[in-house]
Design a protein around this motif. Structure first.
Motif, mmCIF file in Angstrom:
data_model
loop_
_atom_site.group_PDB
_atom_site.id
_atom_site.type_symbol
_atom_site.label_atom_id
_atom_site.label_comp_id
_atom_site.label_asym_id
_atom_site.label_seq_id
_atom_site.Cartn_x
_atom_site.Cartn_y
_atom_site.Cartn_z
ATOM 1 N N TYR A 128 3.455 63.346 6.402
ATOM 2 C CA TYR A 128 3.454 63.474 4.941
ATOM 3 C C TYR A 128 2.074 63.957 4.579
ATOM 4 O O TYR A 128 1.110 63.205 4.676
ATOM 5 C CB TYR A 128 3.724 62.131 4.267
ATOM 6 N N HIS A 182 17.963 45.350 8.497
ATOM 7 C CA HIS A 182 17.196 44.110 8.627
ATOM 8 C C HIS A 182 18.105 42.927 8.934
ATOM 9 O O HIS A 182 17.651 41.804 9.054
ATOM 10 C CB HIS A 182 16.405 43.829 7.344
ATOM 11 N N LYS A 214 11.062 54.307 9.733
ATOM 12 C CA LYS A 214 12.507 54.357 10.004
ATOM 13 C C LYS A 214 13.221 55.319 9.050
ATOM 14 O O LYS A 214 13.973 56.200 9.482
ATOM 15 C CB LYS A 214 13.112 52.947 9.876
ATOM 16 N N SER A 215 12.955 55.146 7.756
ATOM 17 C CA SER A 215 13.608 56.044 6.793
ATOM 18 C C SER A 215 13.153 57.475 6.995
ATOM 19 O O SER A 215 13.949 58.416 6.876
ATOM 20 C CB SER A 215 13.274 55.616 5.360
ATOM 21 N N THR A 216 11.870 57.634 7.296
ATOM 22 C CA THR A 216 11.350 58.980 7.501
ATOM 23 C C THR A 216 12.078 59.678 8.646
ATOM 24 O O THR A 216 12.409 60.867 8.557
ATOM 25 C CB THR A 216 9.839 58.927 7.788
ATOM 26 N N PRO A 237 8.927 46.901 11.257
ATOM 27 C CA PRO A 237 8.341 46.463 9.989
ATOM 28 C C PRO A 237 8.372 47.556 8.931
ATOM 29 O O PRO A 237 8.544 48.737 9.256
ATOM 30 C CB PRO A 237 6.901 46.104 10.367
ATOM 31 N N GLN A 269 19.508 53.526 1.231
ATOM 32 C CA GLN A 269 19.209 52.187 0.753
ATOM 33 C C GLN A 269 19.647 51.990 -0.711
ATOM 34 O O GLN A 269 20.378 51.069 -1.030
ATOM 35 C CB GLN A 269 17.695 52.039 0.872
HETATM 36 N N1 LIG Z 1 7.293 60.597 -0.018
HETATM 37 C C1 LIG Z 1 6.271 60.125 0.731
HETATM 38 N N2 LIG Z 1 5.040 60.675 0.635
HETATM 39 C C2 LIG Z 1 4.002 60.215 1.366
HETATM 40 N N3 LIG Z 1 4.100 59.207 2.237
HETATM 41 C C3 LIG Z 1 5.285 58.606 2.377
HETATM 42 C C4 LIG Z 1 6.436 59.031 1.633
HETATM 43 N N4 LIG Z 1 7.486 58.243 1.968
HETATM 44 C C5 LIG Z 1 7.005 57.378 2.889
HETATM 45 N N5 LIG Z 1 5.706 57.599 3.150
HETATM 46 C C6 LIG Z 1 4.872 56.860 4.128
HETATM 47 O O1 LIG Z 1 5.450 57.038 5.390
HETATM 48 C C7 LIG Z 1 5.363 55.839 6.148
HETATM 49 C C8 LIG Z 1 6.746 55.478 6.666
HETATM 50 O O2 LIG Z 1 7.598 55.190 5.580
HETATM 51 P P1 LIG Z 1 9.148 54.889 5.734
HETATM 52 O O3 LIG Z 1 9.741 54.869 4.401
HETATM 53 O O4 LIG Z 1 9.714 55.815 6.738
HETATM 54 O O5 LIG Z 1 9.103 53.418 6.358
HETATM 55 P P2 LIG Z 1 10.322 52.450 6.686
HETATM 56 O O6 LIG Z 1 10.175 52.075 8.104
HETATM 57 O O7 LIG Z 1 11.600 53.047 6.257
HETATM 58 O O8 LIG Z 1 9.952 51.190 5.790
HETATM 59 P P3 LIG Z 1 10.945 50.195 4.983
HETATM 60 O O9 LIG Z 1 11.436 49.212 5.987
HETATM 61 O O10 LIG Z 1 10.012 49.551 3.992
HETATM 62 O O11 LIG Z 1 12.007 51.013 4.353
HETATM 63 C C9 LIG Z 1 4.765 54.789 5.227
HETATM 64 O O12 LIG Z 1 3.403 54.654 5.582
HETATM 65 C C10 LIG Z 1 4.898 55.374 3.867
HETATM 66 O O13 LIG Z 1 3.817 54.971 3.067
#
Ligand SMILES: Nc1ncnc2c1ncn2[C@@H]1O[C@H](COP(=O)(O)OP(=O)(O)OP(=O)(O)O)[C@@H](O)[C@H]1O
Ligand SMILES: [Mg+2]
Lengths: 245, 224
Positions: free
Chosen positions: A13, A197, A42-44, A37, A87
């Motif tokens: 990002y 989760h 994960k979402s990314t 955590p 989600q």
């Molecule tokens: N649109 C965005 N722009 C910049 N950084 C982002 C963006 N979306 C997520 N991030 C960053 O990317 C990293 C991974 O985020 P992600 O949403 O993939 O985590 P996750 O594992 O899905 O978390 P959660 O369990 O809270 O959903 C985090 O550090 C977050 O701050």
């Protein structure tokens, strides 16, 4: 047979690297769960697979075919083979339930409306919403909306279904109705990559669990290994905390 | 003091007043349509334009939202001829009201843009919608639902605001009421009928707009 293959994937990002050297395989009809955590990426990872965030390096393969994310046709193709449920339900607020489910097959795939509607009614009946066809999203409970979102994804007849914490925004009483829907899909042999989760559920349905932290895959293994006998300290720490709850 | 109301003297002039009301409706409608186009350009510029354009539009909106509409029209009517732009009263009023509406409608439409849900758009992308399909099936219906009520309110306000044209001698409803008043000196009758006509106009417009808004866009609007 490998269905979804992720090889040395990296995504950023801006100047911030969010995924690094991700490797992951999902076999046909297999259910793989991603845990880790908050903020671990994960979402990314799901967003990258769908072409919402172009990867910096590495590959995504579907059925052995490498996806070129700079190619619009490839991106369109992957979106017709891989469906996602987010989600937040992300239903179209201005459409009733039936239209939410039918619009993509009709407008994107150009299939006849009558036929699509019949299928959509069956799908909605299957997720327990056969009597809500004419309701709008804001007239439904969270669990009902989430099940519409699942039906909308299935209406595209995807080969692979990605589910991103589909129960985390729900009240506890509503979680089970959504999990039941996913269990049904599992028995039908749908290939799924699930972020969740709900550890008991993950353990029950997954053939493989992938633990992620800080943008890396820390450990991959069968649920028994990850939950009962984790090999890495980072996994032990996470699983210990989660299971003590 | 003995006041006897004599509406009988006024009723023959009703068609004259109705003609004025028709002109009021025209002015409001034309100024609103012009204002909508200006507003769409303005809101697009504010949301996506380069910095200099945003500053320019911001100044325009700020000027027209922070000065009385009457002063704006006076300015157009009396100051612009000095710059070689001669205008009929009707034209000056229409231009003034259009520019004023453009400022308000810029703000209203921009609020519509910012209310678009990023996640809903993402969902549209992931099920394979093209950009045009996303706009047509997701963005526009959403914007219409959010914007229809405030746009309708502004339209009603503009309909009433047309009475300002009377000051410049335009013979819309209020202008004709003033004429009738100086002919008949039945002020109470003339102005109560005039007020009644405004009420009928706004009532019909409000009801129609609410029916359209609710029927087509699922907008939250009360029907009286
Ligand atoms: N649109 C965005 N722009 C910049 N950084 C982002 C963006 N979306 C997520 N991030 C960053 O990317 C990293 C991974 O985020 P992600 O949403 O993939 O985590 P996750 O594992 O899905 O978390 P959660 O369990 O809270 O959903 C985090 O550090 C977050 O701050
Ligand atoms: Mg997430």
């Amino acid at each position: 047979m490998r269905h979804l293959d992720i090889v040395d994937l990296r995504a950023d990002y801006g100047s911030h690297t969010v995924l690094e050297r991700i490797n992951l395989e999902v076999g046909k009809g297999e259910i793989v769960s991603l845990i880790g955590p908050s903020g671990s990426g994960k979402s990314t990872l799901l967003r990258v697979i769908l072409g919402l965030l172009p990867p910096i390096a590495g590959e995504v393969r579907i059925g052995g075919q490498t996806i070129d994310y700079r190619n619009k046709r490839d991106v369109k193709a992957i979106r017709s083979r891989v469906a996602v449920v987010f989600q937040q339900y992300n239903l179209f607020q201005n459409m009733d339930v039936l239209r939410n489910v039918t619009i993509a097959p009709v407008k994107v795939k150009g299939r006849p409306r009558a036929e699509v509607e019949e299928e959509a009614k069956l799908l909605l009946t299957r997720v327990g919403l056969g009597d809500k066809l004419k309701s709008y999203p804001d007239q439904l409970s969270g669990g009902q909306q989430q099940r519409v979102a699942i039906a909308r994804a299935l209406a595209l007849k995807p080969e692979i279904l990605l589910l991103d914490e589909v129960t985390s925004a729900l009240d506890p009483e509503l979680v089970n109705e959504v999990l039941d829907t996913i269990r049904d899909l599992a028995t039908e042999g749908m290939t799924m990559l699930i972020v969740s989760h709900e550890m008991a559920f993950v353990r029950e349905v997954s053939s493989k669990v992938v633990f992620m932290a800080a943008g890396h895959v820390v450990e991959t293994g069968p649920p028994k290994q990850i939950f009962d006998n984790p090999q890495m300290a980072r996994t032990q720490d996470f699983v210990g905390k989660i299971l003590r709850h | 003091m003995d006041i006897t109301l004599q509406f009988g003297q006024i009723t023959p002039h009703l068609p004259y007043l109705l003609g004025g009301a028709w002109l009021s409706l025209q002015i409001a409608f034309l100024a609103f349509c012009g204002g909508m186009m200006l507003g769409l350009l303005g809101a697009t510029a504010l949301s996506f334009g380069p910095r200099w354009l945003r500053a320019l539009v911001g100044a325009y909106v700020g000027f027209f939202m922070n000065t009385p509409q009457l002063v704006q029209i006076y300015f157009i009517f009396f100051a612009l001829p000095d710059a070689g732009l001669l205008m009929e009263p009707y034209e000056a009023v229409l231009l003034g009201m259009t520019l004023n509406a453009g400022a308000y409608l810029t703000e209203i439409q921009r609020a519509g843009f910012t209310s678009i849900h990023r996640t809903e758009l993402e969902a549209a992308q992931t099920i394979g919608f093209s950009l045009m399909q996303s706009v047509r099936y997701v963005i526009l219906p959403h914007i219409m639902k959010v914007l229809f009520p405030p746009l309708s309110n502004h339209y009603i306000l503009m309909t009433l605001g047309t009475s300002m044209a009377a000051i410049f001698g335009v013979e819309e409803l209020t202008g004709r009421a003033l004429n009738l008043n100086s002919q008949t000196f039945r002020s109470i009758e003339v102005f109560s009928i005039t007020a009644g006509l405004y009420i009928v106009i706004t009532f019909i417009a409000t009801t129609l707009l609410a029916l359209v808004g609710r029927g087509f866009f699922r907008a939250r609007m009360r029907i009286l």
